[in-house]
Design a protein around this motif. Structure first.
Motif, PDB file in Angstrom:
ATOM      1  N   ARG A 176       0.831  -1.210   0.000  1.00 56.71           N
ATOM      2  CA  ARG A 176       0.000   0.000   0.000  1.00 56.71           C
ATOM      3  C   ARG A 176       0.863   1.256   0.000  1.00 56.71           C
ATOM      4  NH1 ARG A 176      -3.529  -1.734   4.587  1.00 56.71           N
ATOM      5  NH2 ARG A 176      -4.951  -3.232   3.718  1.00 56.71           N
ATOM      6  N   LYS A 177       1.927   1.220   0.833  1.00 54.89           N
ATOM      7  CA  LYS A 177       2.826   2.380   0.911  1.00 54.89           C
ATOM      8  C   LYS A 177       3.479   2.635  -0.443  1.00 54.89           C
ATOM      9  CE  LYS A 177       3.948   2.328   5.829  1.00 54.89           C
ATOM     10  NZ  LYS A 177       4.812   1.699   6.835  1.00 54.89           N
ATOM     11  N   GLN A 178       3.845   1.547  -1.124  1.00 53.38           N
ATOM     12  CA  GLN A 178       4.477   1.671  -2.435  1.00 53.38           C
ATOM     13  C   GLN A 178       3.506   2.315  -3.430  1.00 53.38           C
ATOM     14  OE1 GLN A 178       7.718   1.000  -3.085  1.00 53.38           O
ATOM     15  NE2 GLN A 178       7.306   1.958  -5.064  1.00 53.38           N
ATOM     16  N   ARG A 179       2.219   1.892  -3.337  1.00 59.08           N
ATOM     17  CA  ARG A 179       1.215   2.470  -4.232  1.00 59.08           C
ATOM     18  C   ARG A 179       1.047   3.964  -3.975  1.00 59.08           C
ATOM     19  NH1 ARG A 179      -3.521  -1.477  -2.950  1.00 59.08           N
ATOM     20  NH2 ARG A 179      -2.463  -3.446  -3.313  1.00 59.08           N
TER      21      ARG A 179
ATOM     22  N   GLU B  17      -4.178   6.773 -15.015  1.00 58.27           N
ATOM     23  CA  GLU B  17      -4.167   5.403 -14.489  1.00 58.27           C
ATOM     24  C   GLU B  17      -4.766   5.366 -13.090  1.00 58.27           C
ATOM     25  OE1 GLU B  17      -0.137   3.384 -16.295  1.00 58.27           O
ATOM     26  OE2 GLU B  17       0.027   4.604 -14.502  1.00 58.27           O
ATOM     27  N   PHE B  18      -5.387   4.238 -12.760  1.00 57.60           N
ATOM     28  CA  PHE B  18      -5.769   3.992 -11.365  1.00 57.60           C
ATOM     29  C   PHE B  18      -5.761   2.492 -11.110  1.00 57.60           C
ATOM     30  CE2 PHE B  18      -9.809   4.164 -13.706  1.00 57.60           C
ATOM     31  CZ  PHE B  18     -10.539   3.093 -13.201  1.00 57.60           C
ATOM     32  N   LEU B  19      -5.657   2.138  -9.847  1.00 56.15           N
ATOM     33  CA  LEU B  19      -5.705   0.723  -9.466  1.00 56.15           C
ATOM     34  C   LEU B  19      -7.127   0.385  -9.041  1.00 56.15           C
ATOM     35  CD1 LEU B  19      -2.428   0.302  -7.373  1.00 56.15           C
ATOM     36  CD2 LEU B  19      -2.858  -0.488  -9.693  1.00 56.15           C
ATOM     37  N   LEU B  20      -7.612  -0.743  -9.531  1.00 52.63           N
ATOM     38  CA  LEU B  20      -8.957  -1.209  -9.188  1.00 52.63           C
ATOM     39  C   LEU B  20      -8.823  -2.453  -8.326  1.00 52.63           C
ATOM     40  CD1 LEU B  20     -11.957  -0.562  -9.843  1.00 52.63           C
ATOM     41  CD2 LEU B  20     -11.784  -2.176 -11.741  1.00 52.63           C
ATOM     42  N   THR B  21      -9.395  -2.436  -7.121  1.00 53.24           N
ATOM     43  CA  THR B  21      -9.319  -3.613  -6.244  1.00 53.24           C
ATOM     44  C   THR B  21     -10.717  -4.149  -5.991  1.00 53.24           C
ATOM     45  OG1 THR B  21      -9.525  -2.491  -4.105  1.00 53.24           O
ATOM     46  CG2 THR B  21      -7.327  -2.566  -5.076  1.00 53.24           C
ATOM     47  N   ASP B  22     -10.815  -5.448  -5.880  1.00 59.56           N
ATOM     48  CA  ASP B  22     -12.086  -6.133  -5.659  1.00 59.56           C
ATOM     49  C   ASP B  22     -11.994  -6.845  -4.313  1.00 59.56           C
ATOM     50  OD1 ASP B  22     -14.505  -7.378  -5.977  1.00 59.56           O
ATOM     51  OD2 ASP B  22     -13.777  -8.923  -7.348  1.00 59.56           O
ATOM     52  N   THR B  23     -12.993  -6.677  -3.453  1.00 54.52           N
ATOM     53  CA  THR B  23     -12.935  -7.304  -2.120  1.00 54.52           C
ATOM     54  C   THR B  23     -14.001  -8.385  -1.990  1.00 54.52           C
ATOM     55  OG1 THR B  23     -14.388  -5.568  -1.273  1.00 54.52           O
ATOM     56  CG2 THR B  23     -12.036  -5.244  -0.971  1.00 54.52           C
ATOM     57  N   VAL B  24     -13.903  -9.159  -0.903  1.00 56.69           N
ATOM     58  CA  VAL B  24     -14.877 -10.222  -0.634  1.00 56.69           C
ATOM     59  C   VAL B  24     -16.271  -9.614  -0.467  1.00 56.69           C
ATOM     60  CG1 VAL B  24     -14.464 -10.122   1.869  1.00 56.69           C
ATOM     61  CG2 VAL B  24     -15.376 -12.211   0.870  1.00 56.69           C
TER      62      VAL B  24
ATOM     63  N   GLU C 144      -9.455  -4.044   4.709  1.00 55.86           N
ATOM     64  CA  GLU C 144      -8.813  -2.741   4.910  1.00 55.86           C
ATOM     65  C   GLU C 144      -8.304  -2.151   3.594  1.00 55.86           C
ATOM     66  OE1 GLU C 144      -5.983  -3.393   8.005  1.00 55.86           O
ATOM     67  OE2 GLU C 144      -7.445  -3.054   9.592  1.00 55.86           O
ATOM     68  N   GLU C 145      -8.248  -2.984   2.545  1.00 56.20           N
ATOM     69  CA  GLU C 145      -7.922  -2.463   1.213  1.00 56.20           C
ATOM     70  C   GLU C 145      -8.887  -1.314   0.891  1.00 56.20           C
ATOM     71  OE1 GLU C 145      -5.691  -3.031  -1.130  1.00 56.20           O
ATOM     72  OE2 GLU C 145      -4.647  -4.720  -0.238  1.00 56.20           O
ATOM     73  N   ALA C 146     -10.138  -1.503   1.291  1.00 59.02           N
ATOM     74  CA  ALA C 146     -11.162  -0.494   1.002  1.00 59.02           C
ATOM     75  C   ALA C 146     -10.948   0.766   1.838  1.00 59.02           C
ATOM     76  CB  ALA C 146     -12.549  -1.071   1.258  1.00 59.02           C
ATOM     77  N   ARG C 147     -10.398   0.597   3.045  1.00 61.32           N
ATOM     78  CA  ARG C 147     -10.219   1.741   3.945  1.00 61.32           C
ATOM     79  C   ARG C 147      -9.224   2.750   3.376  1.00 61.32           C
ATOM     80  NH1 ARG C 147      -7.838   0.549   9.723  1.00 61.32           N
ATOM     81  NH2 ARG C 147      -5.899   0.784   8.559  1.00 61.32           N
ATOM     82  N   ASP C 148      -8.215   2.244   2.672  1.00 64.60           N
ATOM     83  CA  ASP C 148      -7.176   3.120   2.134  1.00 64.60           C
ATOM     84  C   ASP C 148      -7.441   3.563   0.702  1.00 64.60           C
ATOM     85  OD1 ASP C 148      -5.834   3.031   4.480  1.00 64.60           O
ATOM     86  OD2 ASP C 148      -4.370   1.525   3.881  1.00 64.60           O
TER      87      ASP C 148
ATOM     88  N   GLY D 242     -13.719  -0.387  10.110  1.00 60.52           N
ATOM     89  CA  GLY D 242     -13.083   0.930  10.112  1.00 60.52           C
ATOM     90  C   GLY D 242     -13.034   1.631   8.775  1.00 60.52           C
ATOM     91  N   VAL D 243     -13.882   1.202   7.818  1.00 64.42           N
ATOM     92  CA  VAL D 243     -13.921   1.888   6.519  1.00 64.42           C
ATOM     93  C   VAL D 243     -14.958   3.007   6.609  1.00 64.42           C
ATOM     94  CG1 VAL D 243     -14.307   1.654   4.029  1.00 64.42           C
ATOM     95  CG2 VAL D 243     -13.307  -0.236   5.323  1.00 64.42           C
ATOM     96  N   GLU D 244     -14.479   4.219   6.831  1.00 63.09           N
ATOM     97  CA  GLU D 244     -15.384   5.364   6.979  1.00 63.09           C
ATOM     98  C   GLU D 244     -14.816   6.575   6.250  1.00 63.09           C
ATOM     99  OE1 GLU D 244     -17.551   5.127  11.184  1.00 63.09           O
ATOM    100  OE2 GLU D 244     -15.373   5.073  11.402  1.00 63.09           O
ATOM    101  N   ASN D 245     -15.709   7.469   5.879  1.00 60.16           N
ATOM    102  CA  ASN D 245     -15.324   8.743   5.248  1.00 60.16           C
ATOM    103  C   ASN D 245     -14.535   8.574   3.948  1.00 60.16           C
ATOM    104  OD1 ASN D 245     -16.472  10.102   7.488  1.00 60.16           O
ATOM    105  ND2 ASN D 245     -14.587   9.735   8.645  1.00 60.16           N
ATOM    106  N   VAL D 246     -14.793   7.479   3.232  1.00 56.73           N
ATOM    107  CA  VAL D 246     -14.185   7.309   1.910  1.00 56.73           C
ATOM    108  C   VAL D 246     -15.252   7.701   0.881  1.00 56.73           C
ATOM    109  CG1 VAL D 246     -13.087   5.712   0.287  1.00 56.73           C
ATOM    110  CG2 VAL D 246     -12.777   5.379   2.740  1.00 56.73           C
ATOM    111  N   PRO D 247     -14.951   8.620  -0.048  1.00 56.96           N
ATOM    112  CA  PRO D 247     -15.936   8.998  -1.069  1.00 56.96           C
ATOM    113  C   PRO D 247     -16.480   7.750  -1.766  1.00 56.96           C
ATOM    114  CG  PRO D 247     -13.978  10.364  -1.246  1.00 56.96           C
ATOM    115  CD  PRO D 247     -13.657   9.311  -0.240  1.00 56.96           C
TER     116      PRO D 247
END
Length: 423
Positions: A191-194, A255-262, A281-285, A315-320
Motif C-alpha cells: 500500500r505504501k508503495q502504491r 491510471e488507477f488501481l482497481l481492487t475487488d474485495t470479498v 482494509e484495502e477499502a479503507r485506504d 473501520g472503513v469510513e469517510n471514503v468517497p
C-alpha cells in the motif's frame, strides 16, 4: 465409496416481526445450495425472544423431529448462530446433526479460499468458532462423521481437528494470528508503495453476487486489458474471496488501481469479519469506493445497509463512495443513467461503462491541472515522460523548445513547474 447426500431441514425464528425474515431464509436456502445441500423442508416460528435451551420452543423441537423423520433428512440448519449448549441440546433432542448459519458460511468460505492468506483467514475463523463448541461438535461428528456436503473437507474443520485438545487449537489460533500479521505487514508495504507511486486506488465493495467481479472484468475489457487479467466471475454466493488488484489505464494516459474485495452477506460471522479485516482494509485506504448493488433485488436497500454496517465494523469510513446500481437490465429502471454519485448500469450488457469511467475520473482526477509547458529541446526526457504519463492535448515545436498543452496530476505539475507557462 458413495458420498453422503446432505438433505436438510432449515429452521428460522422470526424475532420481533423482522421485516427481512423471509429474505434471510431465502438466503439460507441459497447458502445451503452453494454447498450442494438439498433443502427438503422448512420450519419457522415467531418469537419475542429465543429459547435459551433449544433456541426454538419445546413444541417446535418435536415438530422439527417429526418433519425430519418424515422427509428422510440427515441435517438440520438453523438460520442464526447457536450457542454451544443450544447445539448440544438440539442434537440430543433431535438425534441428528445440527449446524447453524455461521457454520454454513464458514464451510463455504473454506471451500472457496484459494490463496494462502484466504485459507489462513478462514481457518482462524473456524477454529475460533469451534473452540467453545468442541463438546457438541465432537458428539455430532461421532454420529454423522462430518459437516455439510460430506464433511468439512477443507482445512481447519475436519474430524481430526476436533480430536485435538483445546490447548492445541489455541496454539494454532496464535500461530495463524501471527502469520496473518506478517501478511498484513506485507500488504501495508504494498500500500505504501502504491501511495508513493501516487496512483489512485478505487475499491469495489458490495453484497455477494451483486456483480462486483463482472464490473471489474468489463472495465478491464473496456480499457483494452488482455484476457488473462480478468477475474473469476460466476452467478453464485461468494464466488471469489481473494482480493484482486488490477491497473486500469485510460485512453488519456490516466491510471488507477482497481481492487475487488470479498462480498458481504447478512449475519456475516463476527469471527470471519475479524479474520478478513486486513483484506477489507484495502477499502479503507482507497481514494474511492464503488458500492456495487444488485438493483434488481427487492431487498437491495437492505443489502446496502448490511454492506455499509460491515464496512464500518472494519473501520472503513469517510471514503468517497459512488453507488453503482448494477443489473439494471433486470429491473424496471432507466439505464445507463447518472444522478450525482449514483449510477445505473448493466455490467453484463456493458451498458453504462463510459459513464462509470467518467464518474470515477471526476472523483480521483479532480486535482489534475491543465496547463501549457515550454520544454527545452535538451530536456527530451520530460517530453517523453509527459507523453507517456499525462494527457497531452496539443504539441508544437517552437524556437525555444517543445510547447505542450497537457493535463497533469498535481505531483507532476509541481515536479515540472519550471516549464509551466500558464494554467
Amino acid at each position: 465409496m458413495e458420498e453422503l447426500v446432505e438433505r436438510a431441514i432449515v429452521v428460522g425464528v422470526n424475532l420481533n416481526k423482522d421485516t427481512h425474515f423471509e429474505y434471510g431464509l431465502e438466503e439460507l436456502h441459497n447458502l445451503a445450495e452453494a454447498l450442494n445441500v438439498v433443502v427438503v423442508g422448512e420450519v419457522t416460528q415467531n418469537l419475542d425472544r429465543v429459547n435459551p435451551a433449544h433456541y426454538v420452543g419445546k413444541g417446535k423441537v418435536d415438530e422439527i423431529k417429526a418433519f425430519f423423520e418424515e422427509a428422510a433428512a440427515n441435517l438440520v440448519i438453523f438460520n442464526d448462530e447457536l450457542s454451544p449448549s443450544q447445539i448440544r441440546n438440539l442434537e440430543a433432542a433431535l438425534e441428528c446433526k445440527v449446524i447453524d448459519r455461521t457454520m454454513l458460511i464458514l464451510d463455504i468460505f473454506a471451500r472457496r479460499a484459494k490463496s494462502r492468506e484466504a485459507q489462513m483467514q478462514v481457518e482462524l475463523a473456524q477454529l475460533q468458532y469451534m473452540l467453545p463448541r468442541l463438546v457438541g461438535l465432537r458428539a455430532s461428528l461421532g454420529r454423522q462423521g462430518g459437516g455439510t456436503g460430506g464433511g468439512f473437507k477443507n482445512r481447519g474443520a475436519g474430524e481430526t481437528k476436533l480430536e485435538l485438545d483445546r490447548r492445541k487449537i489455541e496454539d494454532q489460533i496464535a500461530k495463524l494470528r501471527n502469520d496473518l500479521e506478517h501478511v498484513k505487514d506485507q500488504r501495508e508495504t504494498q500500500r505504501k508503495q502504491r501511495r508513493k507511486n501516487e496512483i489512485p486506488v478505487v475499491s469495489i465493495v458490495g453484497y455477494t453476487n451483486a456483480g462486483k467481479s463482472t464490473v471489474m472484468n468489463r472495465l478491464l475489457a473496456k480499457t483494452g486489458q488482455i484476457e488473462d487479467k480478468q477475474v473469476f466471475e460466476k452467478d453464485m454466493l461468494f464466488a471469489t474471496l481473494e482480493t484482486s488488484v488490477r491497473q486500469i489505464r485510460l485512453p488519456d494516459q490516466k491510471e488507477f488501481l482497481l481492487t475487488d474485495t470479498v462480498g458481504f452477506v447478512s449475519k456475516l460471522p463476527t469471527h470471519l469479519v475479524k479474520a478478513f479485516r486486513s483484506t477489507l482494509e484495502e477499502a479503507r485506504d482507497a481514494d474511492l469506493l464503488l458500492h456495487v448493488v444488485d438493483v434488481s433485488n427487492v431487498e437491495h436497500r437492505y443489502m446496502m445497509d448490511v454492506t455499509n454496517e460491515t464496512l464500518q465494523a472494519v473501520g472503513v469510513e469517510n471514503v468517497p463512495t459512488v453507488e453503482v446500481f448494477n443489473k439494471s437490465d433486470l429491473a424496471e429502471v432507466k439505464y445507463p443513467h447518472v444522478n450525482g454519485d449514483n449510477i445505473w448500469i448493466s455490467a453484463k450488457e456493458s451498458a453504462g461503462l463510459d459513464e462509470l469511467i467518467e464518474v470515477i475520473s471526476s472523483h480521483i482526477f479532480a486535482d489534475y491541472i491543465t496547463c501549457r509547458l515550454l520544454i527545452p529541446y535538451d530536456r527530451g526526457d520530460v517530453v517523453s515522460y509527459l507523453n507517456e504519463n499525462a494527457s497531452v492535448q496539443d504539441s508544437e515545436y517552437e524556437e525555444d523548445g517543445t510547447m505542450l498543452k497537457a493535463e497533469l496530476k498535481q505531483a507532476d505539475y509541481e515536479r515540472y513547474s519550471e516549464f509551466v507557462l500558464d494554467k
